[in-house]
Structure formats: structure tokens, C-alpha cells
Design a protein around this motif. Sequence first.
Motif, short mmCIF file in Angstrom:
data_model
loop_
_atom_site.label_atom_id
_atom_site.label_comp_id
_atom_site.label_asym_id
_atom_site.label_seq_id
_atom_site.Cartn_x
_atom_site.Cartn_y
_atom_site.Cartn_z
N GLU A 17 10.19 15.62 -2.29
CA GLU A 17 10.81 15.59 -3.63
C GLU A 17 11.30 14.16 -3.95
OE1 GLU A 17 10.61 18.16 -5.60
OE2 GLU A 17 10.15 19.78 -4.19
N GLU A 50 13.32 15.30 -10.25
CA GLU A 50 12.85 15.37 -8.86
C GLU A 50 13.94 14.99 -7.87
OE1 GLU A 50 10.26 16.87 -8.19
OE2 GLU A 50 9.22 16.82 -10.10
N HIS A 53 15.87 17.97 -7.33
CA HIS A 53 15.17 18.88 -6.41
C HIS A 53 15.44 18.47 -4.96
CE1 HIS A 53 11.86 19.96 -9.60
NE2 HIS A 53 13.06 20.41 -9.92
N GLN A 127 7.88 25.43 -10.09
CA GLN A 127 6.55 24.82 -9.98
C GLN A 127 5.60 25.31 -11.08
OE1 GLN A 127 7.56 22.05 -8.03
NE2 GLN A 127 5.35 22.08 -8.21
N GLU A 130 6.55 23.08 -13.86
CA GLU A 130 6.15 21.68 -13.61
C GLU A 130 4.65 21.48 -13.84
OE1 GLU A 130 8.53 19.82 -13.72
OE2 GLU A 130 9.61 19.53 -11.86
MG MG Z 1 9.96 18.86 -7.56
#
Ligand code: MG
Length: 172
Positions: A17, A50, A53, A127, A130
Motif C-alpha cells: 500500500e 493509499e 490503506h 478494491q 478502486e
Molecule cells: Mg490500496
Amino acid sequence: MLSQKLEDALNGQSNAEFYSSYLYLSMSAYFQSRNLNGFAHWMRIQAQEELQHALKFYDYVHERGGTVTLTTVEQPPSTWESPLAAFENAYQHEQHVTSLINELYSLAEAERDRATMIFLDWFISEQVEEEASASDVVEKIKLIGDDTGSGLYMLDRELGERGPLTESSEAD
Ligand code: MG
């Protein structure tokens, strides 16, 4: 208590990440250098997301009494052939991250660690978003044609309107 295997894998995902954050920040710099400030803004927000994350994994390993180990973050590319190539790379990268999350989930399942499976549920849903948001921009660039014409200018304006991170996308 986390198994050693799972602790290592969670630390590994945290590194992945951090790499995602680094990759998108590098893309942001690339767009900035091409005066595509809206594209650059979008990628900068993505880089921040990110980082959140990575911190979710960091916090989770601590919460479970594990040891957080930070390792070297790989150097990302610094240039792409075109805006389309950069977003195609982002889309491919997110597909790769999805496979990493799925592998991590399978490991948690094999280790019968239900708390980690529940923790990973958020990432499985994330995800889907994303991949969809990267693919959406890829399709838009294809639609307008990957040049420096007015279509790209309009898309740059649209991407520049991406809002700051919302509560739900930040680490708890
Ligand atoms: Mg990520």
C-alpha cells in the motif's frame, strides 16, 4: 494473537500500500510536469488514500499485538508514454492489489483467523471501487482520444474536482 505467517503477510501488504501511494504520487508528478493539474490533483488524492490503506494495516497489526516492520519501498516509474498509459498502469496495479488482498484473505482463512477475515472485508469492497474508478478514467481517455486536445482539457478539469478524502476512506 496473529500467527507469524499472517503478521508477515499483513506487514507485506502494508508495504504494497505504501508502494501504491508512492506510485500514484509519482504519477501525480508526471501529470504536473505535463501541466495536467487536474490529473495531478486526482493522483495526489489517490496517493493520500493509499497511505491511509497502509496505515490501516499498520494499526491492525498493532491492535492484534503484532510487530510492525517497515521495509524498503520499491522505486516507482517516473514517466509514462501518455496519460492513457499512466491510467492503464494504475488500473493494472489495482488489479494486482486485488489479487494480493485475495491471497491474504485465503491465508487468514487457512489460519482460521476470523478477525483478520473481517478486517479484510473492507479492503475487498474497496478494491471493487478502486478498480472501477481507475477503469472509468481509462475509458474516458479512450473516448476522447489520448492527445492534448480539448477533450483532455475537459477531463483535466473534471478530475481536478475530486474532493478530499472522506471519513470512510480514512483509517479509523
Ligand atoms: Mg490500496
